[in-house]
Design a protein around this motif. Structure first.
Motif, mmCIF file in Angstrom:
data_model
loop_
_atom_site.group_PDB
_atom_site.id
_atom_site.type_symbol
_atom_site.label_atom_id
_atom_site.label_comp_id
_atom_site.label_asym_id
_atom_site.label_seq_id
_atom_site.Cartn_x
_atom_site.Cartn_y
_atom_site.Cartn_z
ATOM 1 N N MET A 1 -4.904 -56.296 19.538
ATOM 2 C CA MET A 1 -4.212 -54.898 20.049
ATOM 3 C C MET A 1 -2.688 -55.259 19.716
ATOM 4 O O MET A 1 -2.246 -56.198 20.215
ATOM 5 C CB MET A 1 -4.551 -54.436 21.450
ATOM 6 N N ALA A 2 -2.388 -54.079 19.090
ATOM 7 C CA ALA A 2 -0.878 -54.179 18.659
ATOM 8 C C ALA A 2 -0.013 -53.570 19.771
ATOM 9 O O ALA A 2 -0.590 -52.806 20.730
ATOM 10 C CB ALA A 2 -0.446 -53.542 17.559
ATOM 11 N N HIS A 22 -4.576 -49.264 20.782
ATOM 12 C CA HIS A 22 -3.555 -50.280 21.014
ATOM 13 C C HIS A 22 -2.995 -50.154 22.261
ATOM 14 O O HIS A 22 -3.273 -49.180 23.086
ATOM 15 C CB HIS A 22 -2.353 -50.022 19.881
ATOM 16 N N ALA A 23 -1.979 -51.128 22.583
ATOM 17 C CA ALA A 23 -1.324 -50.996 24.067
ATOM 18 C C ALA A 23 -0.299 -50.301 23.697
ATOM 19 O O ALA A 23 0.604 -50.617 23.176
ATOM 20 C CB ALA A 23 -0.896 -52.552 24.221
ATOM 21 N N ARG A 43 12.245 -53.943 21.413
ATOM 22 C CA ARG A 43 12.098 -55.353 21.016
ATOM 23 C C ARG A 43 10.717 -55.983 21.077
ATOM 24 O O ARG A 43 9.726 -55.786 22.142
ATOM 25 C CB ARG A 43 12.770 -56.229 22.102
ATOM 26 N N GLY A 44 10.194 -56.561 19.940
ATOM 27 C CA GLY A 44 8.772 -57.030 19.841
ATOM 28 C C GLY A 44 7.870 -56.337 19.701
ATOM 29 O O GLY A 44 6.681 -56.737 19.872
ATOM 30 N N ARG A 45 8.011 -55.052 19.222
ATOM 31 C CA ARG A 45 6.934 -54.005 19.264
ATOM 32 C C ARG A 45 6.485 -54.232 17.647
ATOM 33 O O ARG A 45 7.115 -54.521 16.485
ATOM 34 C CB ARG A 45 7.358 -52.637 19.249
ATOM 35 N N ASP A 46 5.183 -53.896 17.626
ATOM 36 C CA ASP A 46 4.687 -53.726 16.312
ATOM 37 C C ASP A 46 4.775 -52.370 15.651
ATOM 38 O O ASP A 46 4.765 -52.239 14.425
ATOM 39 C CB ASP A 46 3.157 -54.033 16.169
ATOM 40 N N VAL A 304 0.834 -44.406 12.235
ATOM 41 C CA VAL A 304 1.017 -45.714 13.002
ATOM 42 C C VAL A 304 -0.343 -46.463 13.079
ATOM 43 O O VAL A 304 -0.548 -47.507 12.784
ATOM 44 C CB VAL A 304 1.351 -45.609 14.674
ATOM 45 N N LEU A 305 -1.303 -45.641 13.409
ATOM 46 C CA LEU A 305 -2.833 -46.166 13.145
ATOM 47 C C LEU A 305 -3.085 -46.975 11.830
ATOM 48 O O LEU A 305 -3.709 -47.828 11.671
ATOM 49 C CB LEU A 305 -4.095 -45.310 13.596
#
Ligand code: DGY
Length: 323
Positions: A1-2, A22-23, A43-46, A304-305
């Motif tokens: 999961m992203a 996803h989360a 920060r740190g997101r996909d 996004v998906l």
């Protein structure tokens, strides 16, 4: 999961579709994020789903970091994106074209008709208790039927707007970078230069993207070139119009009226604008229908998906990153 961040609560259906894969974390406040919050939350997101009020530039892209593959705007306009900065970093940017054309075009008509027939002004008057009965010279407005409609910008929304002029048997003139012969044949519209558009339009509606070349497309000189009986409508972006010059023009009778959905420095209005009766002002709601806002969410989520699954997005604004 992203890990996907959404910068403001959206309609439930698209968010549910995103959560199934996803989360998802969403800005819990009923307001736009501050710059500091945005820098922290990406920060740190996909992937990040953004609003037109979020400035996505080099520092935000760097704060998101190398994992982040896409910033998907929940808007067709993307002047909040620094496209070059994202392209240089290989980050995909998307918008939501197509799904809001009709809602925005209809809203431009609502503003045009409201300004022409003084609907908000007369509504305020009636509610104030000042009406003493029918009068032959009360609140005369402008006829719309069989007048000339000017359209600046013949993209999807401009076309949807112009097509509805048939109901009022109007002559349609338009200006854009280049003529659109197919549309001219289908709708009987005529391509004109900017000077003719300003001089001949009884109603002039702006459907241009905001670019350095279109900022203040309408300023004091352009307003002076319009008919004193003309009505200006803006559902594009506020900075297409020099709002201070518009306030002066409406106050001094340089043009007759205006209908505005967008403003130069939202949510602030130029000094004096709200005191004028000959302008209809609404808070950037042109796409605000249940169906349209849901469709905008589905487009952003689909983008996004797809990107997180390794597929190209449907509506990329910087296709150079896909090559
Ligand atoms: C957009 O999509 O660009 C509008 O301004 C908001 O719907």
């Amino acid at each position: 999961m992203a890990s996907v961040y959404v910068t403001r609560m959206l309609p439930p259906e698209p968010l549910d579709a995103l959560r199934r894969c996803h989360a998802v974390e969403i800005n819990p406040h009923d307001r736009a994020l501050t710059r500091e919050e945005l820098l922290r939350e990406v920060r740190g997101r996909d992937a990040v789903i953004t609003l037109l009020t979020d400035t996505i530039d080099g520092p935000v892209l760097d704060a998101a970091g190398p994992r982040c593959r896409i910033f998907a705007n929940y808007a067709v306009g993307f002047d909040n994106f620094d496209v070059d900065a994202a392209t240089a970093r290989g980050v995909i940017l998307t918008n939501t074209p197509g799904v809001l054309d009709e809602a925005t075009a209809t809203h431009a008509w609502a503003l045009l008709l409201s300004a022409a027939r003084r609907i908000p002004e007369t509504d305020r008057f009636l509610r104030s208790g000042a009406w003493t009965g029918w009068g032959p010279l009360q609140f005369l407005g402008r006829d719309v039927d069989r007048t000339t409609l000017g359209v600046a910008g013949l993209g999807r929304i401009g076309k949807a707007f112009a097509a509805k002029a048939r109901a009022f048997d109007m002559r349609v003139i338009y200006h854009d970078l280049r003529p659109s012969p197919d549309f001219e044949r289908a709708c009987g519209a005529t391509f004109v230069d900017k000077a003719t558009l300003l001089r001949e339009s009884d109603f002039l509606s702006l459907h241009l993207p905001l670019l350095p070349s279109t900022r203040h497309f309408i300023g004091a000189a352009e307003l002076a070139a319009m008919k004193p009986t003309a009505v200006l409508v803006n559902t594009g972006r506020g900075p297409l119009v020099d709002e201070k010059a518009l306030v002066a023009a409406l106050r001094d009778g340089v043009i007759w009226g205006a209908g505005l959905d967008v403003f130069e420095e939202e949510p602030r209005l130029a000094p004096g604008l709200e005191a004028l009766d000959n302008v209809v002002i609404v808070p950037h709601t042109a796409s605000a229908t249940f169906r349209t806002r849901q469709a905008m969410g589905m487009t952003a989520v689909d983008n996004v998906l797809r990107v997180l699954a390794g597929d190209p997005p449907l509506t990329c604004v910087n296709p150079a990153v896909l090559r």
